[in-house]
Design an enzyme around this catalytic site. Structure first.
Site, short mmCIF file in Angstrom:
data_model
loop_
_atom_site.label_atom_id
_atom_site.label_comp_id
_atom_site.label_asym_id
_atom_site.label_seq_id
_atom_site.Cartn_x
_atom_site.Cartn_y
_atom_site.Cartn_z
N GLY A 39 0.29 8.62 -11.97
CA GLY A 39 -0.40 7.26 -11.66
C GLY A 39 -1.82 7.34 -13.17
O GLY A 39 -2.70 8.56 -12.98
N SER A 40 -1.48 6.91 -13.95
CA SER A 40 -2.42 7.05 -15.13
C SER A 40 -3.77 6.77 -14.84
O SER A 40 -4.43 6.89 -15.69
CB SER A 40 -1.54 5.31 -16.10
OG SER A 40 -1.98 4.59 -15.73
N ASN A 41 -4.40 5.97 -14.03
CA ASN A 41 -5.75 5.41 -13.77
C ASN A 41 -6.31 6.77 -13.41
O ASN A 41 -7.07 7.46 -14.00
CB ASN A 41 -5.99 4.97 -12.44
CG ASN A 41 -4.94 3.63 -12.71
OD1 ASN A 41 -4.96 2.91 -13.73
ND2 ASN A 41 -5.00 2.68 -11.82
N ASP A 42 -6.39 7.70 -11.78
CA ASP A 42 -6.21 8.83 -11.63
C ASP A 42 -6.95 10.18 -12.69
O ASP A 42 -7.15 10.95 -13.29
CB ASP A 42 -6.00 9.54 -10.11
CG ASP A 42 -6.90 8.88 -9.11
OD1 ASP A 42 -7.59 7.58 -9.62
OD2 ASP A 42 -6.22 8.66 -8.18
N ARG A 76 3.93 4.24 -0.78
CA ARG A 76 3.09 5.30 -1.73
C ARG A 76 2.42 5.59 0.03
O ARG A 76 1.91 3.99 0.80
CB ARG A 76 2.10 5.24 -2.39
CG ARG A 76 1.54 6.60 -2.24
CD ARG A 76 0.29 6.21 -3.54
NE ARG A 76 -0.50 4.74 -3.40
CZ ARG A 76 -1.75 4.87 -4.18
NH1 ARG A 76 -1.57 5.01 -5.67
NH2 ARG A 76 -2.65 3.75 -4.31
N ARG A 78 1.95 0.33 -2.00
CA ARG A 78 0.50 0.70 -1.79
C ARG A 78 0.43 -0.18 0.05
O ARG A 78 0.60 -0.78 0.44
CB ARG A 78 -0.51 0.26 -1.69
CG ARG A 78 -0.05 0.83 -4.09
CD ARG A 78 -2.03 0.20 -4.44
NE ARG A 78 -2.50 -0.95 -4.02
CZ ARG A 78 -2.04 -1.53 -4.79
NH1 ARG A 78 -1.64 -1.66 -6.13
NH2 ARG A 78 -2.93 -3.14 -4.51
N CYS A 123 3.55 4.63 -12.33
CA CYS A 123 3.02 3.27 -12.19
C CYS A 123 1.02 2.92 -12.49
O CYS A 123 1.05 1.62 -11.01
CB CYS A 123 3.00 3.01 -9.96
SG CYS A 123 2.09 4.69 -9.36
N HIS A 138 7.17 -31.96 9.31
CA HIS A 138 7.55 -32.73 8.26
C HIS A 138 6.81 -32.64 7.00
O HIS A 138 7.07 -32.61 6.22
CB HIS A 138 7.04 -34.40 9.24
CG HIS A 138 7.53 -34.99 8.31
ND1 HIS A 138 6.18 -36.02 7.41
CD2 HIS A 138 8.37 -35.89 7.49
CE1 HIS A 138 6.67 -36.94 7.00
NE2 HIS A 138 8.11 -36.98 7.14
#
Length: 814
Positions: A705-708, A582, A514, A755, A424
């Protein structure tokens, strides 16, 4: 003048009889026709028509008294209670005539002849403005269960008629614009389904939190259904994916074991029966109240009911269905079905809430409403506490009652100790558009009157009550403004709990799902410890593994089942759009923090560049754990039927390493190309770009993977605050790597996406990637609107400057 016939058997009724018997009973009649020869049926019964109510009040000259009595301000709670009681007494007295009694008793005796002398019945109200596609009146009127004798039946019918003027029903009609004198009440008398020692519950043919239409949501607990409806127990929950079910796949997408603390049973009392609430034994509580096969049967009937009502209405009509299992014949029954009237009525505008601050969690439970609100706590332990409630306060209670609705509509949030998403409190909170955290277990003990708190239901499946006023933001968007450009804009998504909500955003799918979040937050167990718990040295950790995996055949089975559910929910939410998952990419120090992890992880000076990603999968230190990951992903595709799932390999340093990983995947049921399986690779190491032609022979696509990649191109540890100023994806060297990756992938006819955070953080990079012809960008849901806008503008500028200069062939788009 002959006496009017006020009795109508269920099997003579259809939805066209709503003016005669109300929405609830007309729906039961319609279901009788639909399920006449079905495995799941509607219990036998009859209706006492609305004409009986109208005639009784007319004969008693009650209408003028009621009109005068109900002309008042319903915001005055004390006056509401006084006048509602007087109105109920008028109706109760008017419906006690001998002629109506004789017809009720005669119909009951006929039902006894067909069902047996031990018959007990449920007596339920059914209003002519109830269970409509735009107004449910759920819980507004009374129901009575396990009625066995004629006097008890007549008494229950009179009290049902009188309940048309409960406090909550009066307020609901006023707030929804219904004229009291134009809403009439019918009563349904139905053979009681003996679920005392079996189970019962509620089904919705959509997700009640997000409004997502492609699932059936089944809840259940032991005993009579009032416990689930009123939120007195935490029920078991099951999700089934409709599109895949229609294709013949018969699997539960996701399940959650509820506490199921108590059950309601009938207790014989003379010629009648009373209702008794008793504890459920621990052994039963630790088992699901339904088998998977029974969930499939209920799903099948729920989909057919939804399809039938949708066809009748000429539009999609999600349904709210009550079910019960009979302990004597073992059959499943549908005891009520009505159009769902909250989640399905939402507009197309998108409103998203997001916590921007943090705080101490005082209580947690199941999240209802996907919203956030702050306010002062008001603990309600009984009706006497309602008078002190102030608008905007947080209503905290063990469970809520339908009688509290006049007060609940003034609450900014609701918190309960007991209840599930179909109780409810949850229903009213959704209808009012406020967040609710239900089933906290101890909210009333942990939250004190007068304390300011923030209630958040926007962080996934778990709702949290934070101490103090914690910062949050609200984003309001119009769906028609979020138009996909030619470059596909996808989402990065880790939390399955948020998948149904974000799937309704206009994205092209999931570019990065992920596994780390599912493993770290929901499973919490190291994969190798799941396979080899005997290698975990600490007894305390082994005991924790046993507790986590209780109810499963082994810790490994627990790991696979939970990972299958987590990934499956994301894939189902976006089906048939692609979902790229991934494989796990924890670093060794992160793996070690999982339960049992320290027994299996080496200590490294630089985990960022150590034993991570593809290097682990075929290595003896992790191969058995990797087999569990593969098994779960294979089950998502093969058992759940979600073939929109693609698999991506992270941090793959060398071509030879890629070959070993693909071989290990194939050995564990994930063979590239088999049943259309596509395997992507992260393009995040300079060698991936330099040798992109060789990698392209092994993989179906690339995701940058632009970060790494930025870290390794510039030689900057992305986790180091000291040199953070040198980490910049806009550096010319990084941009050149991005250009080469896109050109190299397309040279080999491969899909290329990105990504990493760069396009969301820097609009100029999103524009740059558009200009070089990248196929897709995957961003966080909060960044989707801005990225869509930036990319559309870049595409327009590109088309205007040089219509034929776009360097990408449309044939490689997916």
């Amino acid at each position: 003048m002959p006496q009017a016939d006020y009795i109508a058997p269920f099997d003579t009724l259809t939805l066209s009889d709503i003016p005669r018997v109300g929405g609830k009973t007309a729906s039961l009649g319609e279901l009788c026709q639909l399920l006449r020869d079905d495995e799941v049926r509607v219990p036998d019964g009859f209706a006492i028509t609305a004409e009986a109510y109208r005639d009784a009040l007319s004969d008693a000259q009650a209408w003028p008294k009621l009109r005068e009595l109900l002309a008042f301000d319903v915001e005055d709670v004390a006056e509401l209670a006084r006048r509602a009681a007087q109105a109920r007494e008028i109706v109760y007295q008017a419906t006690g005539g001998p002629a109506l009694r004789a017809q009720i008793v005669a119909a009951f005796r006929l039902l006894q002849e067909s069902c047996g002398s031990e018959l007990s019945v449920a007596v339920r109200s059914s209003a002519t403005a109830e269970d409509l596609p735009t107004a449910s009146f759920a819980g507004q009127h009374e129901s009575f269960l396990h009625i066995r004798d004629e006097d008890g039946l007549v008494e229950a019918c009179r009290r049902c008629f009188a309940s048309i003027f409960t406090d909550r029903a009066i307020v609901y009609r006023v707030n929804n614009g219904f004229d009291h004198a134009k809403v009439f009440l019918s009563v349904a008398v139905m053979r009681m389904v003996r679920s005392d020692h079996a189970s019962s519950g509620v089904i919705f043919t959509l997700d009640t939190e997000s409004g997502f239409r492609d699932v059936v949501f089944v809840t259940g607990a032991y005993g009579l259904g009032e416990n689930v409806v009123q939120g007195r127990v935490d029920p078991d929950e099951f999700y089934v994916h409709k599109p895949i079910f229609r294709q013949g796949f018969r699997s539960v997408l996701r399940r959650s074991l509820g506490a199921k603390q108590t059950r309601i049973i009938s207790e014989p009392k003379g010629d009648g029966a009373g209702l008794l609430t008793i504890p459920v034994p621990r052994a039963l509580r630790e088992r699901y109240c339904l088998t998977d096969a029974e969930v499939m049967v209920l799903t099948d009937v729920a989909i057919r009911i939804e399809d039938h009502y949708s066809k009748r209405a000429g539009r999609p009509t999600p349904m709210d269905i009550e079910w019960a299992k009979d302990e004597t014949d073992g059959r499943l029954y549908v005891v009520q079905a009505r159009p769902e009237t909250v989640a399905s009525q939402r507009g197309t505008d998108i409103e998203t809430f997001r916590m921007t601050g943090s705080g101490v969690v005082l209580a947690a439970g199941k999240a209802v409403g996907e919203r956030i609100a702050s306010g002062i706590v008001r603990v309600i332990r009984g009706p006497a506490d309602l008078a002190a409630f102030q608008p905007g306060e947080i209503l905290v209670a063990e469970a809520t009652s339908p009688d509290w609705e006049p007060v609940m509509k003034r609450a900014s949030a609701v918190v309960t100790d007991r209840g599930g998403r179909t109780c409810h409190a949850a229903i009213v909170a959704r209808e009012r558009g406020v967040p609710a955290v239900v089933g906290t277990g101890d909210g009333t003990a942990r939250l004190a009157n007068g304390v300011r708190v923030t209630v958040s239901c926007a962080e996934g499946d778990i709702g949290r009550v934070y101490d103090g006023e914690v910062a949050f933001e609200v984003q309001r968007l119009k769906a028609e403004d979020l138009i996909q450009p030619k470059t596909h804009i996808m989402l990065n998504l880790a939390q399955p709990d948020l998948a149904f909500r974000f799937a309704q955003l206009p994205s092209a799918g999931v570019g990065l799902a992920r596994l780390e979040f599912i493993i770290g937050e929901q499973i919490r167990l190291h994969p190798m410890a799941a396979v080899h718990p005997e290698r975990v040295a600490k007894a305390r950790e082994r005991a924790a593994i046993d507790r986590l995996s209780k109810g499963y055949a082994s810790p490994g089975r627990y790991f696979v089942d939970k990972l299958t559910e987590g990934v499956g929910v994301i894939a189902a939410a976006f089906y048939p759009r692609p979902v790229i998952v991934r494989l796990s990419d924890f670093k060794t120090n992160e793996y070690a923090r999982l339960l049992g992890g320290r027994a299996f992880e080496p200590e490294e000076e630089n985990p960022m560049l150590g034993f991570r990603g593809a290097a682990r999968y075929a290595h003896p230190l992790y191969a058995d754990g990797f087999a569990l990951e593969c098994e779960a992903l294979a089950r998502v595709r093969e058992v759940l039927g979600l073939t929109n799932l693609k698999v991506m390999v992270p941090f793959c340093r060398r071509v030879e390493e890629a070959e070993r990983v693909l071989a290990a995947m194939a050995a564990n049921g994930l063979k590239r190309g088999e049943d259309g399986l596509e395997v992507y690779v992260m393009c995040e190491i300079p060698n991936n770009v330099i040798q992109i032609d060789a990698f392209a022979k092994l993989f179906d696509g690339f995701s940058i993977g632009s970060n790494d990649l930025t870290q390794l191109v510039l030689g900057v540890d992305r986790d180091s605050e000291t040199v953070a100023f040198d980490f910049d994806e806009r550096d010319p060297g990084v941009l050149e790597m991005l250009r080469q990756a896109v050109a190299g992938g397309h040279r080999n006819g491969r899909h290329v996406g990105i990504c990493g955070e760069a396009p969301a953080t820097y609009p100029e990079i999103a524009a740059f990637l558009t200009n070089i012809g990248i196929d897709s960008m995957s961003v966080n849901p909060q960044s989707l609107p801005r990225t869509l806008s930036v990319v559309r503008e870049a595409e327009a500028a590109l088309a205007s400057a040089a219509p034929n200069s776009r360097p990408i062939a449309e044939s490689v788009r997916t």
